[in-house]
Design a protein around this motif. Structure first.
Motif, PDB file in Angstrom:
ATOM      1  N   UNK A 567     -35.430  -8.047  59.174  1.00 35.48           N
ATOM      2  CA  UNK A 567     -34.364  -7.558  58.975  1.00 35.48           C
ATOM      3  C   UNK A 567     -33.284  -8.119  58.072  1.00 35.48           C
ATOM      4  N   UNK A 568     -33.760  -8.791  57.114  1.00 35.33           N
ATOM      5  CA  UNK A 568     -32.967  -9.582  56.105  1.00 35.33           C
ATOM      6  C   UNK A 568     -33.629  -9.857  54.675  1.00 35.33           C
ATOM      7  N   UNK A 569     -32.933 -10.239  53.772  1.00 34.43           N
ATOM      8  CA  UNK A 569     -33.615 -10.622  52.561  1.00 34.43           C
ATOM      9  C   UNK A 569     -33.691 -11.931  52.287  1.00 34.43           C
ATOM     10  N   UNK A 570     -35.005 -12.649  51.936  1.00 33.07           N
ATOM     11  CA  UNK A 570     -35.050 -13.938  51.589  1.00 33.07           C
ATOM     12  C   UNK A 570     -35.058 -14.032  50.231  1.00 33.07           C
ATOM     13  N   UNK A 571     -35.305 -13.194  49.279  1.00 31.15           N
ATOM     14  CA  UNK A 571     -34.993 -13.488  47.760  1.00 31.15           C
ATOM     15  C   UNK A 571     -34.263 -12.277  47.001  1.00 31.15           C
ATOM     16  N   UNK A 572     -33.332 -12.704  45.982  1.00 31.45           N
ATOM     17  CA  UNK A 572     -32.535 -11.566  45.494  1.00 31.45           C
ATOM     18  C   UNK A 572     -32.576 -11.881  43.756  1.00 31.45           C
ATOM     19  N   UNK A 573     -32.485 -10.893  43.008  1.00 31.35           N
ATOM     20  CA  UNK A 573     -32.343 -11.283  41.550  1.00 31.35           C
ATOM     21  C   UNK A 573     -31.647 -10.269  40.863  1.00 31.35           C
ATOM     22  N   UNK A 574     -30.653 -10.700  40.106  1.00 31.95           N
ATOM     23  CA  UNK A 574     -29.958  -9.785  39.088  1.00 31.95           C
ATOM     24  C   UNK A 574     -30.725  -9.431  37.959  1.00 31.95           C
ATOM     25  N   UNK A 575     -30.330  -8.182  37.659  1.00 34.77           N
ATOM     26  CA  UNK A 575     -30.826  -7.663  36.160  1.00 34.77           C
ATOM     27  C   UNK A 575     -30.111  -8.487  35.052  1.00 34.77           C
ATOM     28  N   UNK A 576     -30.612  -8.200  33.702  1.00 32.67           N
ATOM     29  CA  UNK A 576     -30.252  -9.018  32.520  1.00 32.67           C
ATOM     30  C   UNK A 576     -28.637  -8.527  32.364  1.00 32.67           C
ATOM     31  N   UNK A 577     -28.277  -7.263  32.714  1.00 30.72           N
ATOM     32  CA  UNK A 577     -26.952  -6.617  32.289  1.00 30.72           C
ATOM     33  C   UNK A 577     -26.169  -6.834  33.765  1.00 30.72           C
ATOM     34  N   UNK A 578     -26.457  -7.056  34.864  1.00 28.63           N
ATOM     35  CA  UNK A 578     -25.616  -7.415  35.994  1.00 28.63           C
ATOM     36  C   UNK A 578     -25.433  -6.503  36.633  1.00 28.63           C
ATOM     37  N   UNK A 579     -25.994  -5.253  36.510  1.00 26.76           N
ATOM     38  CA  UNK A 579     -25.526  -3.954  37.056  1.00 26.76           C
ATOM     39  C   UNK A 579     -26.535  -3.532  38.030  1.00 26.76           C
ATOM     40  N   UNK A 580     -27.656  -4.259  38.190  1.00 27.96           N
ATOM     41  CA  UNK A 580     -28.773  -3.954  39.391  1.00 27.96           C
ATOM     42  C   UNK A 580     -29.027  -5.061  39.887  1.00 27.96           C
ATOM     43  N   UNK A 581     -29.626  -5.015  41.260  1.00 25.14           N
ATOM     44  CA  UNK A 581     -29.976  -6.392  41.838  1.00 25.14           C
ATOM     45  C   UNK A 581     -31.263  -5.653  42.710  1.00 25.14           C
ATOM     46  N   UNK A 582     -32.277  -6.370  42.717  1.00 26.84           N
ATOM     47  CA  UNK A 582     -33.547  -6.158  43.608  1.00 26.84           C
ATOM     48  C   UNK A 582     -33.307  -7.349  44.839  1.00 26.84           C
ATOM     49  N   UNK A 583     -33.965  -6.962  45.802  1.00 28.43           N
ATOM     50  CA  UNK A 583     -34.057  -7.771  46.915  1.00 28.43           C
ATOM     51  C   UNK A 583     -35.225  -7.555  47.664  1.00 28.43           C
ATOM     52  N   UNK A 584     -35.699  -8.452  48.357  1.00 29.10           N
ATOM     53  CA  UNK A 584     -36.846  -8.453  49.436  1.00 29.10           C
ATOM     54  C   UNK A 584     -37.031  -9.575  50.074  1.00 29.10           C
ATOM     55  N   UNK A 585     -37.950  -9.522  51.238  1.00 25.51           N
ATOM     56  CA  UNK A 585     -38.198 -10.475  51.991  1.00 25.51           C
ATOM     57  C   UNK A 585     -39.160 -10.343  52.928  1.00 25.51           C
ATOM     58  N   UNK A 586     -39.366 -10.917  54.328  1.00 23.61           N
ATOM     59  CA  UNK A 586     -40.409 -10.970  55.045  1.00 23.61           C
ATOM     60  C   UNK A 586     -40.892  -9.439  55.920  1.00 23.61           C
ATOM     61  N   UNK A 587     -40.747  -8.382  54.763  1.00 22.87           N
ATOM     62  CA  UNK A 587     -40.828  -6.985  55.314  1.00 22.87           C
ATOM     63  C   UNK A 587     -41.863  -6.311  54.064  1.00 22.87           C
TER      64      UNK A 587
END
Length: 914
Positions: A567-587
């Protein structure tokens, strides 16, 4: 930022298990990759993955002779019927048995399925007389085998079926009732019959067994009945010849091309051989490695042979006549740990636990290069700003710099002590590279130019989990640690002091916004916290626990909703404009967040494959016996073949990968790394299934707001014809029809490009740049495209500079076009220069030769005809004389040189008449 991303391709793995097939024209190869199917276009050098999924790994696939219907079957016998040309799913069906082989008849009217110990023949789905679609209609079931059927093969006239079985026999069945008498069992082998084939005349049958024996059968009379009348002879299939392969390993697979009588066999030690039948002459003997060949397929022309290896995930296409490889691809042997997009968005680099770094091309989907200099797991990869240099960190205690122009390792960075590096980052200028470790709490800083260790940044009190630089000049370094703090470092300042940002839990991942003014950090408690670097305060916080889909494991006695695992995220990343973020983990989920509104935009499921732990949601009591999962029961004693024991060994609690030596542990579904493309139209996720690429298709977006009754394709083309280019291109963009935009774009005259670009409204400038970037790679009008790019940037340069986020996608595409296509143009220019120099030298040499001939006063026309007639009569014509295309001849002159008679054909004929 658009959120309608859809699955577009699967990279990082090319073959998992099952059979591979060629398309009817022999130009495409279909390969099962887990629970999906990938298609490799061998002519255009591209690949794509069909977007549908099975619930388990695919074991058998078949394509009908027309190339329109694809049938895929998983391990449980569940099949999906697909329109291959439209790439749409038509029907689902369950054969209720394990299917080992499936094949369409040559005429395409039926298909045969090896389901258990039976051979089932079904009618190919088509439209009935009442226009009702009949997907699966069973025609007949053939019994007779006492064990599982391993393969089925059709005769060339689609009348007979050959089946091979584990009961060491092969059987012949007839599709038509009038040929029931041909049913016969072909026995004599001492091991499993792998496959059986008809030759082109259907008078010879070849059966191949696992122990390396091949029998040739012919339909002949019984020995001793040669002198009996024809009506009294007993005709049957009899063994005419026995041959053996004599290999050190057992035979795994084979195929036969009846038109050329070519037999290809593969063995467990990676060796494959080509034989010419029926003489059993060995043509070639090669090896694809030390791991076994799992499947073999040959195209319709018999020129290309495809091999698949399950152990290595390797796929080869071999042209046996020229002894060259058409395709040679291999995925990562172990799980991927990190990925990075190149600055122009044309390539993805992946790093894996197998110590290899692979570079994947986005357009083709193929692996361009593999680096294997690291001696242990590679934990991180990052690009320098220009994209020509890449850095990687590894558990072998080194950070390496790679030259992506020459594809070599040109720098190796090490610390004063032997530590394992878990993360790496490089500043925007490419002069400083830093790395962190889980063993040491210090951050190592090196100079890229000198490879010297410049500094060790101390301050963290726990292992360092992640490092990140921004993309702007003089960007600061952010470091996250397990000591529940994030520190900001100014690498180029005199003092290295930093103020920590305190968090409530251990930091797992960190991402810096591209403008270097904000960073996001994910923690063990499932939260993502955002901090403003300049003001040193928290901006927002997102609680992701409720957004995560965590499936249940097979040993769990509760549903996924009650699971607290992952129930947590082990990797995150910004979009090029900084308005969106994607996150994922061991799920089993990838979450996309809109940052200004702090809401979940979309959630993607990583996989539906039930053979991965963590994909199931609900608890099914039928899979629980005496408090234990049925899948955990060891049934290896019930299996007749030890190689089929794929049951997991979970005697090591808490292990994610299991015993690598066994290679039979059930893996978990998880995402190790995510990253946005710089072009903003795609993002990638390194998962258990492979490298998943999700993209957005702008061509499908239709906005009717700007339309009125006069904006039609006919009026657009009329404006183009009348020379109203600005109105035509504006109307084409309003309709958003790609073919219309393309026609208007190329219909504008070269002299008017500057005027149209200068007067073009700014709202259409980013769309036009994106369109040029999308077609430039395949367009033949290189100069025309460059002229448009130059005029657009010249006319709207200030607006582009102020609104970089609007033009990032188009400019990245144009950068890719310039870097990849223009280099080829320059190389062609060099070749043309060399060719022109060669031609000029040739002309000078010819002129010099003619001048020498004139100096010698040699005239070609003075060669007299009577001398020729006299020579003909005496039979003394020189053998070197040749009749040329215009009727002249080449012959030696008196001085020993050759001259040409340039008389025309009519003159020669009139002279002969005289």
């Amino acid at each position: 930022m658009k959120s309608d991303f859809k699955f577009s391709n699967l990279l990082g793995t090319v073959y998992r298990e099952g059979n591979i097939v060629f398309s009817p024209d022999g130009t495409c190869l279909l390969s099962p990759v887990g629970n999906r199917v990938s298609v490799f276009d061998l002519i255009h050098n591209k690949s794509y993955t069909l977007d549908y999924e099975h619930r388990k790994n695919i074991t058998a696939i078949a394509l009908n002779p027309q190339g329109s219907l694809l049938l895929t079957i998983d391990e449980d016998g569940r099949s999906i019927l697909v329109n291959f040309k439209a790439r749409t799913v038509l029907h689902h069906f369950n054969f209720k048995n394990k299917v080992r082989s499936i094949e369409f008849s040559p005429d395409g009217t039926h298909f045969a399925v090896a389901a258990g110990r039976f051979v089932e023949v079904w009618k190919t789905p088509d439209m009935a007389e009442d226009r009702q679609f009949a997907p699966f209609v069973r025609y007949r079931v053939y019994a007779g085998h006492y064990n599982d059927v391993t393969a089925v093969t059709w005769s060339n006239d689609s009348r007979f079926i050959l089946s091979a079985s584990k009961d060491m026999t092969a059987r012949i069945f007839s599709l038509e009732s009038k040929d029931k008498s041909v049913k016969m069992s072909l026995a004599g082998h001492r091991d499993y019959v792998v496959k059986a084939f008809f030759d082109s005349t259907q008078e010879i049958i070849y059966t191949v067994s696992k122990d390396g024996a091949i029998f040739r059968w012919e339909y002949t009379e019984r020995p001793g009945e040669e002198e009996l009348p024809e009506d009294e002879k007993t005709m049957s299939w009899r063994i005419i010849a026995k041959n053996f392969f004599f290999s050190e390993s057992s035979l795994k697979c084979c195929t036969f091309h009846s038109k050329s009588n070519l037999l290809i066999v593969g063995f467990g030690n990676g060796e494959f051989r080509l034989y010419e039948m029926p003489s059993f002459t060995l043509i070639q003997q090669l090896s694809m490695g030390s791991n076994g060949v799992s499947t073999i397929s040959i195209n319709s022309s018999g020129e290309w042979i495809a091999f698949g290896s399950k152990s290595l995930g390797q796929l080869l296409v071999y042209e046996w006549q020229s002894e060259s490889y058409i395709l040679r691809q291999q995925g990562h042997f172990d799980s991927m740990n990190a990925l990075a997009y190149s600055p122009d968005g044309s390539r993805i680099v992946t790093a894996s636990d197998d110590g290899k770094i692979k570079i994947w091309d986005i357009v083709s989907g193929f692996c361009l290069a593999t680096f294997d200099e690291h001696q242990s797991s590679v934990t991180g990869v990052v690009f320098a700003k220009k994209g020509q240099v890449m850095f990687s960190s590894s558990l072998d205690g080194t950070v390496r710099a790679w030259d992506l122009i020459r594809f070599r390792n040109f720098r190796t960075f090490t610390s004063t002590s032997r530590i394992q590096f878990s993360s790496v980052a490089v500043d925007p200028s490419g002069e400083i590279v830093v790395a962190g470790s889980l063993d040491n709490f210090d951050i190592q800083v090196w100079s890229v130019q000198t490879s010297q260790l410049l500094d060790q940044l101390s301050g963290h009190e726990g292992p360092i989990s992640n490092l990140s630089f921004g993309l702007e000049a003089n960007a600061k370094l952010a470091s996250a640690s397990w000591d529940k703090t994030v520190r900001i470092w100014d690498i180029f300042a005199r003092s290295q002091t930093s103020e920590p940002f305190d968090l409530t839990s251990e930091c797992l991942s960190l991402s810096m916004r591209p403008d270097s003014k904000e960073f996001a950090v994910s923690t063990m408690d499932g939260k993502i916290t955002f901090f403003d670097i300049e003001n040193g305060r928290m901006v927002r916080e997102i609680d992701g626990k409720k957004d995560i889909l965590q499936g249940r494991y097979r040993e769990d006695e509760f549903t996924s909703a009650n699971s607290k695992r992952g129930k947590h995220f082990t990797t995150i990343a910004y979009s090029f404009d900084g308005l969106t973020l994607i996150a994922a983990g061991n799920n089993n989920s990838i979450c996309m967040y809109d940052l200004p509104n702090e809401v979940l935009l979309k959630r993607f499921k990583v996989s539906l494959n039930m053979q991965l732990n963590g994909t199931l949601e609900f608890l099914n009591s039928k899979n629980i016996v005496d408090g234990n999962a049925v899948d955990l029961v060891d049934r290896s004693g019930e299996l007749s073949d030890a190689e089929e024991n794929h049951k997991a060994d979970l005697r090591l609690p808490g292990s994610h990968r299991g015993d690598i030596g066994l290679r039979s542990t059930k893996p978990e579904v998880r995402v190790m790394c995510v990253g946005f493309s710089p072009t903003a139209n795609a993002f990638a996720a390194a998962s258990t299934e492979g490298l998943l690429v999700y993209s957005v298709d702008d061509s499908l977006i239709f906005d009717p707001i700007d339309l009125d009754i006069d904006v039609t394709p006919e009026n657009t083309l009329l404006c183009l014809k009348e020379g109203e280019y600005l109105n035509a291109i504006a109307m084409a963009f309003r309709l958003n029809e790609r073919y219309l935009i393309h026609k208007v774009y190329e219909g504008i005259k070269k002299d008017d490009v500057a005027l149209v670009a200068n007067d073009l409204p700014v709202i259409y400038v980013p769309r036009l740049l994106e369109f040029i970037g999308s077609i430039a790679m395949e367009s033949q009008h290189v100069e025309y495209n460059l002229l448009w790019i130059e005029n657009l940037i010249t006319a709207h340069g200030k607006f582009i500079t102020k609104n970089k986020h609007m033009f990032m996608k188009g400019l990245r595409s144009i950068q890719r076009f310039i870097s990849r296509v223009v280099k080829d143009i320059v190389s062609y220019g060099y070749k043309i220069n060399y060719l022109s120099e060669f031609l000029l030298v040739s002309v000078e040499t010819q002129e010099l030769k003619l001048e020498n001939d004139e100096d010698e006063d040699v005239i070609i026309e003075d060669i007299s005809e009577p001398e020729n007639e006299k020579d003909e009569e005496e039979g003394e014509i020189n053998d070197e004389d040749d009749e040329d295309e215009e009727g002249g001849w080449f012959g030696p002159g008196e001085d020993g040189k050759k001259y040409t008679d340039n008389f025309s054909n009519s003159d020669s004929e009139s002279d002969d008449e005289e």
